[in-house]
Design a protein around this motif. Sequence first.
Motif, PDB file in Angstrom:
ATOM      1  N   LYS A  87       0.836  -1.208   0.000  1.00 40.04           N
ATOM      2  CA  LYS A  87       0.000   0.000   0.000  1.00 40.04           C
ATOM      3  C   LYS A  87       0.872   1.260   0.000  1.00 40.04           C
ATOM      4  O   LYS A  87       0.583   2.235  -0.701  1.00 40.04           O
ATOM      5  CB  LYS A  87      -0.911  -0.008   1.224  1.00 40.04           C
ATOM      6  CG  LYS A  87      -1.969  -1.101   1.199  1.00 40.04           C
ATOM      7  CD  LYS A  87      -2.823  -1.049   2.457  1.00 40.04           C
ATOM      8  CE  LYS A  87      -3.884  -2.155   2.429  1.00 40.04           C
ATOM      9  NZ  LYS A  87      -4.725  -2.142   3.665  1.00 40.04           N
ATOM     10  N   SER A 106       2.369   7.489  -6.886  1.00 40.09           N
ATOM     11  CA  SER A 106       1.584   8.680  -7.233  1.00 40.09           C
ATOM     12  C   SER A 106       2.244   9.943  -6.714  1.00 40.09           C
ATOM     13  O   SER A 106       2.324  10.960  -7.416  1.00 40.09           O
ATOM     14  CB  SER A 106       0.173   8.549  -6.652  1.00 40.09           C
ATOM     15  OG  SER A 106      -0.592   9.711  -6.885  1.00 40.09           O
ATOM     16  N   GLN A 107       2.799   9.880  -5.493  1.00 44.85           N
ATOM     17  CA  GLN A 107       3.451  11.051  -4.913  1.00 44.85           C
ATOM     18  C   GLN A 107       4.714  11.415  -5.683  1.00 44.85           C
ATOM     19  O   GLN A 107       5.031  12.597  -5.872  1.00 44.85           O
ATOM     20  CB  GLN A 107       3.784  10.782  -3.442  1.00 44.85           C
ATOM     21  CG  GLN A 107       2.551  10.677  -2.556  1.00 44.85           C
ATOM     22  CD  GLN A 107       2.896  10.270  -1.135  1.00 44.85           C
ATOM     23  OE1 GLN A 107       4.007   9.819  -0.864  1.00 44.85           O
ATOM     24  NE2 GLN A 107       1.936  10.426  -0.209  1.00 44.85           N
ATOM     25  N   GLU A 113       1.082   4.236  -2.941  1.00 47.21           N
ATOM     26  CA  GLU A 113       0.873   5.649  -2.653  1.00 47.21           C
ATOM     27  C   GLU A 113       2.076   6.483  -3.093  1.00 47.21           C
ATOM     28  O   GLU A 113       1.927   7.588  -3.619  1.00 47.21           O
ATOM     29  CB  GLU A 113       0.602   5.851  -1.165  1.00 47.21           C
ATOM     30  CG  GLU A 113      -0.716   5.249  -0.698  1.00 47.21           C
ATOM     31  CD  GLU A 113      -0.900   5.348   0.814  1.00 47.21           C
ATOM     32  OE1 GLU A 113       0.033   5.874   1.473  1.00 47.21           O
ATOM     33  OE2 GLU A 113      -1.934   4.905   1.326  1.00 47.21           O
ATOM     34  N   ASN A 114       3.299   5.939  -2.894  1.00 44.62           N
ATOM     35  CA  ASN A 114       4.508   6.685  -3.225  1.00 44.62           C
ATOM     36  C   ASN A 114       4.687   6.868  -4.726  1.00 44.62           C
ATOM     37  O   ASN A 114       5.294   7.841  -5.174  1.00 44.62           O
ATOM     38  CB  ASN A 114       5.740   5.984  -2.648  1.00 44.62           C
ATOM     39  CG  ASN A 114       5.872   6.213  -1.157  1.00 44.62           C
ATOM     40  OD1 ASN A 114       5.064   6.920  -0.556  1.00 44.62           O
ATOM     41  ND2 ASN A 114       6.897   5.626  -0.548  1.00 44.62           N
TER      42      ASN A 114
END
Length: 422
Positions: free
Chosen positions: A366, A373-374, A370-371
């Motif tokens: 997870k 996209s960041q 998320e990273n």
Amino acid sequence: MMFFIALTFVFTTFSGGAPADSITLDYCYQQAYENYPKVQNIEFQKKITELNIQIANTGHYPDVSINGRASYQSEVTDFSLPGGGGPPAISKDQYQASVDVTQTIFNGGAVGIQKELEKAKGKQEIYSTEVELHQIRSQIDQVYFGILLSQQQSKTIGLLIANLEEQLSTVRSKVDNGVLLASQQHILEAELIKARQDSVNSHSNVVAGYRVLGELIGEKVATGTKLQLPQQNIDHQSLQPHRSEYDLFESTEETIEQQKRLAGSQKWPSLSAFGTAAYGRPGLNFLNDDFHEYYTVGLKVRWNFWASYNAGEKQQMLQLRQQQVEQNRRSFTRQLHASLNRIQERMRAIEENIERDKKAIALRKKIVEENVSQLNNGAITASQYVTELNRAHQARLSLYINRVRLAQAQSDYLTTLGVPIQ
């Protein structure tokens, strides 16, 4: 032979014939036993034992010897009477050809004991060889699971490389468009170089492992051959030790016991019959100077005082040796149980770590998602992304490593027990 005799026990594993493109751990055990040079010593020892028993059995047969003698002496007994007359003179040249036969009638049963002693000594040598062969099984365990660990490391590194290449392509595009700094691209490129170096080293370990495994089992194993991971459910309560060391202890005690019996036979006198058939001159009647036949027969008793006296002390010494063997057996059993307890504890700890690894992988997955996209939005640096990616990589690697280690611990447990191959 205890190490490789089939025995029914409660555990399941991949076994039997190995396909051309894969092999099992049990297959490696079997091939090592069939092809290892020292295995031939077992058959050699069986033949040696048979010959020694045949030699010992000749003690039941009569001892036959053929002798011949010719001599000349400067003077002989003179029976001539003063003034002439008397028996004829004995010749100074004398000749004798004889056949001597001795048949043992009683010697305390030494021959039968010697035969039993040779059997016990033969078993002792065979079990001693099997104890050495058991070490090969431990070596195969180490190499086999070492290959599996290196292979999984290569796979996870490959996934890491693919992920880095994908992100590097995205970052490079953004750098070209001025969205990200060039340093972010350089960080990913440096990490990609390191990952590729790790991949080369891991592949080298795999190739070396296959080569060593081939040497141990006596056949060439291609680098691409799949090694199946054993799936074993061990029932600790039903499995009992079947180590060749116990057979060696037992055969050693039996050898000493027969040596004690042989020493005890020396307390008794030996009785034998003998006979001599001869032709020559002079014979038993030395006054007869003609060539002629003659013979003697009789019984002979022989009792060696010092041998009888020392027999008791020899038996006491051998009794002490038996006690030493028993103490060695107890020490071995204690060490064996300690090793088994350590392995059980290791298995329990690995099973707990596997459950933790599964939870960690889910969380790391997870975080990486998320990273990604960041990173694309410039919210985090490439260095931060690589850190989280490596952590996810390590979590996946830790799970498989622990699964392999659990299988290795289970195999170590069975190897330590000496459980035979099905």
